[in-house]
Enzyme design. Structure first.
Site, mmCIF file in Angstrom:
data_model
loop_
_atom_site.group_PDB
_atom_site.id
_atom_site.type_symbol
_atom_site.label_atom_id
_atom_site.label_comp_id
_atom_site.label_asym_id
_atom_site.label_seq_id
_atom_site.Cartn_x
_atom_site.Cartn_y
_atom_site.Cartn_z
ATOM 1 N N ASP A 36 0.827 -1.209 0.000
ATOM 2 C CA ASP A 36 0.000 0.000 0.000
ATOM 3 C C ASP A 36 0.866 1.265 0.000
ATOM 4 O O ASP A 36 1.995 1.254 0.493
ATOM 5 C CB ASP A 36 -0.923 -0.019 1.230
ATOM 6 C CG ASP A 36 -2.095 0.932 1.079
ATOM 7 O OD1 ASP A 36 -2.357 1.389 -0.052
ATOM 8 O OD2 ASP A 36 -2.748 1.224 2.098
ATOM 9 N N ASN A 84 -11.149 -2.456 -5.282
ATOM 10 C CA ASN A 84 -10.387 -1.480 -6.077
ATOM 11 C C ASN A 84 -11.066 -1.107 -7.404
ATOM 12 O O ASN A 84 -10.702 -0.117 -8.035
ATOM 13 C CB ASN A 84 -8.957 -1.982 -6.344
ATOM 14 C CG ASN A 84 -8.055 -1.934 -5.123
ATOM 15 O OD1 ASN A 84 -7.154 -2.767 -4.954
ATOM 16 N ND2 ASN A 84 -8.269 -0.955 -4.248
ATOM 17 N N ARG A 204 2.157 -4.830 6.210
ATOM 18 C CA ARG A 204 1.394 -3.800 5.491
ATOM 19 C C ARG A 204 2.235 -2.530 5.468
ATOM 20 O O ARG A 204 2.693 -2.055 6.517
ATOM 21 C CB ARG A 204 0.038 -3.507 6.127
ATOM 22 C CG ARG A 204 -0.709 -2.445 5.283
ATOM 23 C CD ARG A 204 -2.177 -2.340 5.545
ATOM 24 N NE ARG A 204 -2.790 -1.459 4.533
ATOM 25 C CZ ARG A 204 -4.048 -1.488 4.156
ATOM 26 N NH1 ARG A 204 -4.865 -2.369 4.694
ATOM 27 N NH2 ARG A 204 -4.509 -0.659 3.244
HETATM 28 C C1 IPE Z 1 -5.462 -2.730 -0.227
HETATM 29 O O1 IPE Z 1 -5.116 -1.391 -0.364
HETATM 30 C C2 IPE Z 1 -5.515 -3.389 -1.567
HETATM 31 C C3 IPE Z 1 -4.234 -3.576 -2.223
HETATM 32 C C4 IPE Z 1 -3.076 -3.276 -1.738
HETATM 33 C C5 IPE Z 1 -4.309 -4.162 -3.539
HETATM 34 P P1 IPE Z 1 -6.232 -0.251 -0.481
HETATM 35 O O2 IPE Z 1 -5.501 1.024 -0.645
HETATM 36 O O3 IPE Z 1 -7.206 -0.596 -1.546
HETATM 37 O O4 IPE Z 1 -6.948 -0.361 0.920
HETATM 38 P P2 IPE Z 1 -7.728 0.735 1.764
HETATM 39 O O5 IPE Z 1 -8.719 1.388 0.839
HETATM 40 O O6 IPE Z 1 -6.718 1.715 2.274
HETATM 41 O O7 IPE Z 1 -8.354 -0.028 2.884
HETATM 42 C C1 IPE Z 2 -1.643 0.231 -3.404
HETATM 43 O O1 IPE Z 2 -1.394 1.592 -3.429
HETATM 44 C C2 IPE Z 2 -1.870 -0.326 -4.786
HETATM 45 C C3 IPE Z 2 -3.244 -0.776 -5.049
HETATM 46 C C4 IPE Z 2 -4.213 -0.742 -4.191
HETATM 47 C C5 IPE Z 2 -3.506 -1.285 -6.367
HETATM 48 P P1 IPE Z 2 -2.574 2.645 -3.418
HETATM 49 O O2 IPE Z 2 -2.944 2.957 -4.833
HETATM 50 O O3 IPE Z 2 -3.683 2.185 -2.559
HETATM 51 O O4 IPE Z 2 -1.855 3.900 -2.773
HETATM 52 P P2 IPE Z 2 -2.472 4.908 -1.706
HETATM 53 O O5 IPE Z 2 -2.979 4.091 -0.567
HETATM 54 O O6 IPE Z 2 -3.549 5.645 -2.403
HETATM 55 O O7 IPE Z 2 -1.321 5.769 -1.314
HETATM 56 MG MG MG Z 3 -4.089 2.391 -0.595
#
Ligand code: IPE
Ligand code: IPE
Ligand code: MG
Length: 256
Positions: A36, A84, A204
């Site tokens: 993340d 997502n 995480r």
């Molecule tokens: C979790 O991250 C999903 C992945 C890393 C693919 P998100 O960014 O989608 O999760 P939330 O929205 O912060 O819970």
């Molecule tokens: C994780 O990074 C990748 C996916 C969920 C695909 P994010 O895109 O959620 O990055 P933040 O949380 O917005 O910084």
């Molecule tokens: Mg994220």
């Protein structure tokens, strides 16, 4: 773990030895990672979110190599959740295109490096070209003896549990399965992770203290390490810290 094919190939890369301070006898067999913080990494640099995702791929490649070199049996990563899809369609498209181009580019190396790749999730809604590439990569690496690399794509823990319940119900209705015989092993055998052991360590990145619908069943007794490092900045030092944290824990599994 040694990879003679890699060492002799022209693609040979430098193998990383286990850092001092880590106990080789107390390494987790299976690491799961919620990768993340790609978006925040890009924003902090004044870049589009897509650059965060591109950069995250390099972290993933590096982490896979490190895990393989340091003797980890399996690495499971969260690449795209069932939630997502709610992101702007441009970002979803960027991610799908990225998955496809990276997989295409890395397939030969995965094969050479003895990585056994698998994709966990409901793959049906993915673009057809990506699905074909996924099937090809799983088939091409299925006999590989190195690290098991599980990529959770359109994965949701709740979806996985519901699908497992459906499959068990169908088998029961057909008379193939006595409902009273459904125990934890039978249930687990219907999950996407059927042939995999449960993760010992969940990492995480980006500081969020939640599991966001990841491996709800399988994480029952995983040790959890949350780091503020954003995924594109995750490196050997961050992995070492996670492993030191893991090795400092006393795993009791409900015992004393
Ligand atoms: C979790 O991250 C999903 C992945 C890393 C693919 P998100 O960014 O989608 O999760 P939330 O929205 O912060 O819970
Ligand atoms: C994780 O990074 C990748 C996916 C969920 C695909 P994010 O895109 O959620 O990055 P933040 O949380 O917005 O910084
Ligand atoms: Mg994220």
């Amino acid at each position: 773990m040694t990879y003679p094919s890699v060492i002799s190939s022209k693609n040979a890369r430098k193998v990383s030895t286990l850092p001092a301070g880590l106990d080789s006898l107390r390494m987790p067999e299976h690491i799961a990672i919620i990768m993340d913080g790609n978006g925040r990494w890009a924003k902090a640099k004044g870049l589009p979110r897509s650059m965060g995702h591109t950069s995250g791929v390099e972290s993933l490649k590096n982490t896979l190599h490190l895990c393989s070199d340091w003797g980890i049996g399996a690495l499971t990563v969260y690449a795209f959740s069932t939630e997502n899809w709610s992101r702007p369609s441009e970002e979803v498209n960027v991610l799908m295109t990225l998955f496809e181009s990276v997989l295409k580019r890395e397939l030969t190396n995965l094969k050479l490096e003895e990585v056994k790749i698998n994709f966990l999730g409901d793959l049906d809604p993915l673009p057809i070209a990506l699905k074909e590439l996924i099937n090809e990569s799983v088939e091409l690496t299925k006999k590989n003896k190195g690290i098991r690399f599980n990529v959770c794509t359109n994965y949701g823990g709740r979806r996985e549990l519901v699908l497992a319940a459906q499959k068990l119900a169908e088998r029961s209705v057909k008379g193939e399965l006595d409902p009273s015989c459904i125990d934890e092993n039978v249930f687990a055998s219907e999950l996407f992770t059927a042939s995999e052991v449960d993760p010992d360590l969940l990492i995480r990145t980006s500081g969020e203290k939640r599991i966001s619908n990841f491996l709800l069943w399988q994480l029952a007794y995983a040790e959890i390490h949350v780091t503020d490092v954003l995924w594109p900045d995750f490196n050997a030092d961050a992995l070492k810290k996670a492993l030191l944290d893991y090795q400092s824990r006393s795993r009791r599994f409900g015992g004393v």
